[in-house]
Write an enzyme that holds these catalytic residues in place. Structure first.
Site, PDB file in Angstrom:
ATOM      1  N   GLU A  81       2.263  -8.734   0.026  1.00 62.66           N
ATOM      2  CA  GLU A  81       2.507  -7.398   0.588  1.00 62.66           C
ATOM      3  C   GLU A  81       2.106  -7.304   2.053  1.00 62.66           C
ATOM      4  O   GLU A  81       0.950  -7.016   2.371  1.00 62.66           O
ATOM      5  CB  GLU A  81       1.751  -6.321  -0.219  1.00 62.66           C
ATOM      6  CG  GLU A  81       1.977  -4.915   0.320  1.00 62.66           C
ATOM      7  CD  GLU A  81       1.226  -3.819  -0.430  1.00 62.66           C
ATOM      8  OE1 GLU A  81       0.369  -4.131  -1.282  1.00 62.66           O
ATOM      9  OE2 GLU A  81       1.484  -2.646  -0.142  1.00 62.66           O
ATOM     10  N   LYS A 125       6.501  -7.576  -1.402  1.00 63.08           N
ATOM     11  CA  LYS A 125       6.318  -6.110  -1.417  1.00 63.08           C
ATOM     12  C   LYS A 125       6.260  -5.603   0.016  1.00 63.08           C
ATOM     13  O   LYS A 125       5.186  -5.524   0.619  1.00 63.08           O
ATOM     14  CB  LYS A 125       5.036  -5.753  -2.179  1.00 63.08           C
ATOM     15  CG  LYS A 125       4.725  -4.262  -2.183  1.00 63.08           C
ATOM     16  CD  LYS A 125       3.696  -3.901  -3.244  1.00 63.08           C
ATOM     17  CE  LYS A 125       3.290  -2.450  -3.128  1.00 63.08           C
ATOM     18  NZ  LYS A 125       2.505  -1.992  -4.281  1.00 63.08           N
TER      19      LYS A 125
HETATM   20  P1  13P Z   1       2.062   3.304  -1.980  1.00 67.45           P
HETATM   21  O1  13P Z   1       3.368   3.231  -2.753  1.00 67.45           O
HETATM   22  O2  13P Z   1       1.303   4.599  -2.210  1.00 67.45           O
HETATM   23  O3  13P Z   1       2.241   2.940  -0.543  1.00 67.45           O
HETATM   24  O4  13P Z   1       1.098   2.234  -2.636  1.00 67.45           O
HETATM   25  C1  13P Z   1       1.576   0.989  -2.903  1.00 67.45           C
HETATM   26  C2  13P Z   1       0.496  -0.003  -2.745  1.00 67.45           C
HETATM   27  O5  13P Z   1       0.200  -0.730  -3.652  1.00 67.45           O
HETATM   28  C3  13P Z   1      -0.179  -0.096  -1.439  1.00 67.45           C
HETATM   29  O6  13P Z   1      -0.945  -1.258  -1.407  1.00 67.45           O
END
Ligand code: 13P
Length: 340
Positions: free
Chosen positions: A176, A218
């Site tokens: 991510e 992500k």
């Molecule tokens: P959000 O969808 O609230 O951005 O959170 C996703 C997430 O896992 C952030 O690390």
């Protein structure tokens, strides 16, 4: 190649399904609870997560849940450990393994995510506790003279080390790199920074011998900065985001699961829907939302035991709409229907 990794990664992006991010750290869940006037005690956190995990029928749209360290060790009120509660519903348990974004030395306003020390041992323990996938979040901010290449490559290197260790442990990494959309930058600037970020991330992943078939990406969507006077619409967001991903993400990666990152829940659904309407794409385009799946449920609950049913319905509704957005079948008119 480890076939279990590919199998898990594909199951997480199965047709019509996506991931619930319920891995808020202690600081973040406190912020969420403050917004509804509920004290962040261990038991309130447990009760809130139980509400989400036991929502009847949510498993039709939710393939996996990302847990926080405290949560993976907690039990539901009937004494069943949360990972077992999820498994029994056919939902795959996952775990956030990073230790948060900390100031990056010699780089004002930028951060690097920590958590690599001891990670190999922690991964073994999480696997024992039932986790089948992991998540690590890097945070990139946009400003006049940031992000620096130093920040991008330092974070990309750490993400790739996390991904390699996770795959070695037989788990699927969710990589991510979040480019924050706070600021008044244009969508062109978001595209440029997201492109540079993904370039660094996939270069490092390749250098560190990752298995593309056994991971999920992500990313943020490519949006106008939240304070930008000119806001791109859903179709524009979809076009810019898909173009950026096509240039950087190998087709061998089974799925891309977006974060919602502070968009309204309806925008997060509509943008995902618009992207899937442009398909087919080389990868599944899905969701791994925190706020955009939970916001209405959190508000409906408000810490009140008597409101659990209402909150579960609100969560189920967002899960269902995002499930529809997986195939371009969502329409904003659906939002007008009452919560049933
Ligand atoms: P959000 O969808 O609230 O951005 O959170 C996703 C997430 O896992 C952030 O690390």
């Amino acid at each position: 190649m480890n076939p279990e990794l590919e199998h898990t990664a594909k199951a997480l992006v199965a047709e019509g399904k996506g991931i619930l991010a319920a891995d808020e750290s202690d600081g973040t869940i406190k912020k969420r609870f403050d917004s509804i006037g509920v004290e962040s005690t261990e038991d309130n956190r447990r009760a809130y997560r139980e509400l989400l995990f036991t929502t009847p029928g949510a498993e039709e749209f939710i393939s996996g849940v990302i847990l926080f360290d405290e949560t993976i060790r907690q039990d539901a009120s009937d004494g069943t450990p949360f990972p077992k509660v999820l498994e029994s519903r056919g939902v795959i348990p996952g775990i956030k393994v990073d230790k948060g974004a900390k100031p990056l030395a010699n780089a004002e306003g930028e951060t690097v995510t920590e958590g690599l020390d001891g990670l190999r041992d922690r991964l073994d323990e999480y696997r024992e506790l039932g986790a089948r996938f992991t998540k690590w979040r890097a945070v990139i901010s946009i400003g006049a003279s940031i992000p620096s290449e130093y920040c991008l490559w330092t974070n990309a290197h750490a993400l790739a080390r996390f991904a390699a260790l996770t795959q070695e442990a037989g788990l699927v990494p969710i990589v991510e790199p979040e480019v924050l959309m706070d600021g008044d930058h244009t969508i062109e600037r978001s595209f440029e920074v997201t492109s540079r970020t993904l370039h660094a991330v996939f270069t490092e992943l390749r250098d560190q011998r990752f298995e593309p078939e056994g991971m999920l990406l992500k990313p943020n969507m490519v949006l106008s900065g939240y304070e930008c006077p000119e806001q791109a619409g859903h179709e524009q967001v979809a076009e810019w985001t898909v173009r950026c991903l096509r240039r950087h993400v190998p087709a061998a990666v089974p799925g891309i699961v977006f974060l919602s990152g502070g968009q309204s829940d309806e925008d997060a659904t509509a943008n995902l829907n618009a992207m899937n309407a442009l398909g087919p794409h080389p990868w599944e385009l899905s969701f791994s939302y925190g706020r955009a799946l939970q916001a209405p449920a959190l508000k409906a609950w408000g810490g009140d035991e008597a409101k659990v049913d209402e909150a579960q319905k609100a969560y189920h509704r967002r899960a269902k709409f995002n499930g529809a957005a997986r195939s371009g079948a969502y329409a904003p008119e659906m939002e007008a229907a009452a919560v049933t």
